[in-house]
Scaffold this active site. Structure first.
Site, PDB file in Angstrom:
ATOM      1  N   LYS A  23      -0.436 -43.437  28.508  1.00  0.00           N
ATOM      2  CA  LYS A  23      -1.292 -42.575  27.685  1.00  0.00           C
ATOM      3  C   LYS A  23      -0.702 -41.182  27.510  1.00  0.00           C
ATOM      4  O   LYS A  23      -1.033 -40.476  26.560  1.00  0.00           O
ATOM      5  CB  LYS A  23      -2.695 -42.525  28.276  1.00  0.00           C
ATOM      6  CG  LYS A  23      -3.405 -43.856  28.134  1.00  0.00           C
ATOM      7  CD  LYS A  23      -4.826 -43.839  28.613  1.00  0.00           C
ATOM      8  CE  LYS A  23      -5.554 -45.134  28.275  1.00  0.00           C
ATOM      9  NZ  LYS A  23      -5.134 -46.274  29.144  1.00  0.00           N
TER      10      LYS A  23
HETATM   11  C1  LIG Z   1      -5.250 -47.610  28.800  1.00  0.00           C
HETATM   12  C2  LIG Z   1      -4.387 -48.548  29.551  1.00  0.00           C
HETATM   13  C3  LIG Z   1      -4.146 -49.861  29.094  1.00  0.00           C
HETATM   14  C4  LIG Z   1      -4.826 -50.438  27.870  1.00  0.00           C
HETATM   15  O1  LIG Z   1      -4.334 -49.872  26.674  1.00  0.00           O
HETATM   16  P1  LIG Z   1      -5.123 -50.047  25.290  1.00  0.00           P
HETATM   17  O2  LIG Z   1      -4.437 -49.164  24.327  1.00  0.00           O
HETATM   18  O3  LIG Z   1      -6.539 -49.585  25.584  1.00  0.00           O
HETATM   19  O4  LIG Z   1      -5.090 -51.487  24.906  1.00  0.00           O
HETATM   20  C5  LIG Z   1      -3.263 -50.663  29.814  1.00  0.00           C
HETATM   21  N1  LIG Z   1      -2.674 -50.206  30.939  1.00  0.00           N
HETATM   22  C6  LIG Z   1      -2.891 -48.963  31.411  1.00  0.00           C
HETATM   23  C7  LIG Z   1      -2.222 -48.548  32.678  1.00  0.00           C
HETATM   24  C8  LIG Z   1      -3.745 -48.084  30.744  1.00  0.00           C
HETATM   25  O5  LIG Z   1      -3.951 -46.846  31.232  1.00  0.00           O
END
Ligand SMILES: *Cc1c(COP(=O)(O)O)cnc(C)c1O
Length: 468
Positions: A109
């Site tokens: 993120k």
């Molecule tokens: C947010 C997150 C996901 C999921 O990603 P999306 O974009 O919501 O599908 C997967 N793995 C981790 C570690 C995350 O923080």
């Protein structure tokens, strides 16, 4: 560049307003009216930051002058710990892992939220404005959003998290940030309560306008756009061959960025959606029926979702960009808990997408296998990605000659208990966070009560102080 809502009613906007608005006023999500085409020749041999300028600039409507944008991207990705920013590691004969966890909060993120904080600051300072960001988190989003916004002049950020229900590392990443514009708030309730409070605060239109509330959750177009870059990066690193990407998925934001890259002209063989037992996406791509169920807590909490908020963007394209039709399907979801995709469009989506569900035992087994065979330590989310890729390879749904790239979405040290359980090793935090457990925490606790939240924002957000 113009952006339209997936529900077809909200006004068409330019990038700056899409960034600040988040959710469209008709309840839909913004997408570009038309996608720019990638200039793949121009993408070759670039540093990650320069690639981001090349790929992301057009996706933001080139609203920021090129030279400034280039500098912003250089600053954004200088905040990452690895010189490759998103290094690829080989874990099998034709299988790679792309490590997306070298950012400040150790999850993918950061790729989007580090850029987003800078976009907000830029757009708002050009306008001489300020906003108050309010969000809820079950863990990773909150810390990444805080890191992206800390110390920014034009932004105050308030993040609600469920008291006692996020990991130690996740909580400390939010509560040890010293900047005065950062406010981490523990709520006496669960994640759903936190989300409901945020929603209620946004629905109080008077309050929303007075505080200039803004959101950085995964439905913000700028977040999807920033994630397109690493798909192109992987392709460049592996010589431009068509790739299969395996993407640990929850809200469908990450894998949808892969679809955007594909539509911009990137060679993509398959987008493999890897889910844990919260498998609404897997069930959809198996059956064509999108139907909610309860949420089960797993070792991969960032994928513990009931509905995938970004899925609406794919749906919009599946039904020929027919906004009222999307509205109808979303109404069905709300009223009867599900809908069935129109058959012809579903068949087309299946040509690109495929999905796999990996349960808890299989996740642990995969963490062990990868560690045994390669020495790499994967976090549970990332292991779900490699497990799905491996299954699809064994089933011959991905051909032997097609390279697979599994997205490693979190650093193993973010989920030390699960790693310890799988392979008996306690993964160490990277150097920049090594003293996290010694840092002073600064957090307050509030009851699960909208009035209390509103009073807190009213007292602490600079915009309220500006006005009084
Ligand atoms: C947010 C997150 C996901 C999921 O990603 P999306 O974009 O919501 O599908 C997967 N793995 C981790 C570690 C995350 O923080």
């Amino acid at each position: 560049m113009r952006y339209v809502s997936t529900r077809g009613v909200a006004p068409v906007l330019e990038f700056d307003d899409v960034l600040l608005t988040g959710l469209a006023r008709d309840g839909g999500l913004y997408v570009p009216e038309t996608l720019p085409a990638l200039d793949l020749a121009a993408c070759q041999g670039l540093s990650y930051a320069d690639l981001a300028t090349e790929v992301l600039g057009p996706l933001t409507g080139d609203s920021i002058p090129r030279a400034d944008f280039r500098q912003m991207m250089a600053d954004t990705y200088a905040a990452f710990d690895h010189t490759a920013v998103a290094p690829l590691k080989q874990i099998g004969a034709n299988d790679w892992v792309m490590e997306l966890f070298h950012g400040p909060t150790l999850a993918f993120k950061d790729f989007a939220l580090q850029a987003l904080g800078r976009f907000f600051d830029r757009v708002l300072s050009d306008r001489g404005e300020r906003v108050t960001i309010l969000g809820a988190t079950s863990g990773d989003t909150g810390s990444a959003a805080i890191e992206g916004c800390r110390g920014r002049e034009a932004v105050d950020i308030f993040i609600l998290y469920p008291q006692g229900r996020v990991s130690d590392v996740q909580r400390r990443q939010m509560t040890t940030v010293e900047d005065a514009n950062v406010h981490a708030i523990a709520i006496e309730g669960d994640f759903d309560d936190c989300q409901a409070l945020v929603k209620a605060a946004f629905n109080d239109l008077q309050f929303r306008d007075r505080m200039r509330l803004s959101a950085v959750n995964s439905i913000n177009w700028a977040r999807v756009a920033a994630q397109v870059v690493y798909y192109v990066h992987a392709s460049m690193a592996l010589g431009g061959r068509p790739l299969a990407f395996s993407v640990p998925s929850g809200n469908f934001g990450n894998v949808f960025a892969g679809e955007v890259a594909r539509r911009m002209g990137l060679a993509v063989d398959t987008l493999l959606i890897a889910t844990n037992v919260n498998d609404i996406l897997t069930r959809f791509f198996d059956t064509g029926e999108y139907r909610t169920r309860g949420v089960t807590a797993t070792m991969s909490p960032s994928m513990d979702i009931q509905v995938s908020s970004n899925f609406e963007r794919l749906l919009f394209d599946m039904v020929g960009r027919d906004g009222p039709r999307v509205q109808g399907l979303m109404d069905n979801l709300k009223q009867s808990g599900g809908f069935t995709a129109p058959e012809d469009t579903f068949a087309r989506a299946q040509q690109t997408f495929m999905a796999r569900r990996i349960d808890e035992d299989a996740t642990l087994a995969e963490m062990r296998r990868v560690h045994r065979e390669t020495g790499e330590i994967l976090d549970p989310h990332s292991a779900i990605g490699t497990a799905a890729a491996r299954q699809a390879r064994i089933d011959r749904r991905i051909a032997d000659h097609v390279p697979t790239v599994s997205l490693a979405t979190a650093h193993p040290a973010k989920f030390p208990d699960a790693v310890k359980r799988a392979i008996g090793i306690h993964p160490a935090l990277p150097e920049r966070l090594a003293d996290l457990h010694d840092r002073k925490e600064r957090s307050i606790t509030l009851p699960n009560d909208l009035g209390a939240i509103q009073r807190h924002l009213q007292t602490h957000a600079r915009i309220a102080q500006d006005a009084s």
